[in-house]
Design a protein around this motif. Structure first.
Motif, PDB file in Angstrom:
ATOM      1  N   ILE A   1       0.842  -1.201   0.000  1.00  0.00           N
ATOM      2  CA  ILE A   1       0.000   0.000   0.000  1.00  0.00           C
ATOM      3  C   ILE A   1       0.874   1.246   0.000  1.00  0.00           C
ATOM      4  N   LEU A   2       1.929   1.220   0.780  1.00  0.00           N
ATOM      5  CA  LEU A   2       2.834   2.362   0.859  1.00  0.00           C
ATOM      6  C   LEU A   2       3.424   2.703  -0.511  1.00  0.00           C
ATOM      7  N   TRP A   3       3.771   1.677  -1.284  1.00  0.00           N
ATOM      8  CA  TRP A   3       4.371   1.894  -2.597  1.00  0.00           C
ATOM      9  C   TRP A   3       3.338   2.155  -3.684  1.00  0.00           C
ATOM     10  N   LEU A   4       2.157   1.543  -3.593  1.00  0.00           N
ATOM     11  CA  LEU A   4       1.170   1.656  -4.662  1.00  0.00           C
ATOM     12  C   LEU A   4       0.218   2.842  -4.500  1.00  0.00           C
ATOM     13  N   LEU A   5       0.007   3.324  -3.277  1.00  0.00           N
ATOM     14  CA  LEU A   5      -0.922   4.420  -3.047  1.00  0.00           C
ATOM     15  C   LEU A   5      -0.578   5.678  -3.844  1.00  0.00           C
TER      16      LEU A   5
END
Length: 126
Positions: A98-102
């Motif tokens: 989530i941290l990378w894709l958000l």
């Protein structure tokens, strides 16, 4: 006399290589310290912090570099000891998707909204 010249040349060559090695180690140390979060100071790197925690991490990183560990090995050691949160640039794994894709998803969503606004404005003009 020739032996003396050879010793002087060898001494100069080894001294310059040691200086270059020390400079390379300092660059690596600074790079690592800038990417490690100080657990005492909120949002500050160990490189910028003057806390006791930062001082001890600086010594640990320096010792690990002198032991011959590579950058990834030092990060792995710090992750095992303090957790993933200590590194400013986390690895891509199941806990950080989530941290990378958000940011990518927000960028695409924003682009879709802007595109829709532009297309609807063109249709209203006609």
């Amino acid at each position: 006399m020739k032996i003396l010249k050879i010793f002087i040349i060898l001494f100069l060559v080894t001294s310059f290589s040691e200086l270059k090695s020390d400079e390379t180690n300092d660059i690596l140390k600074n790079k690592i310290l800038k990417n490690i979060r100080c657990l005492i100071c909120q949002g500050q790197s160990v490189y910028d912090s003057e806390s006791e925690f930062a001082s001890s991490i600086k010594l640990i990183v320096d010792r690990k570099i002198n032991e011959g560990l590579k950058e990834k090995q030092i990060y792995q050691f710090l992750r095992e000891k303090y957790g993933d949160w200590v590194i400013f640039d986390p690895q891509l794994n199941k806990n950080t998707y989530i941290l990378w894709l958000l940011p990518l998803l927000l960028f695409l969503l924003g682009g879709a909204i802007i595109y829709k606004k532009i297309v609807s404005n063109k249709n209203n003009r006609i």
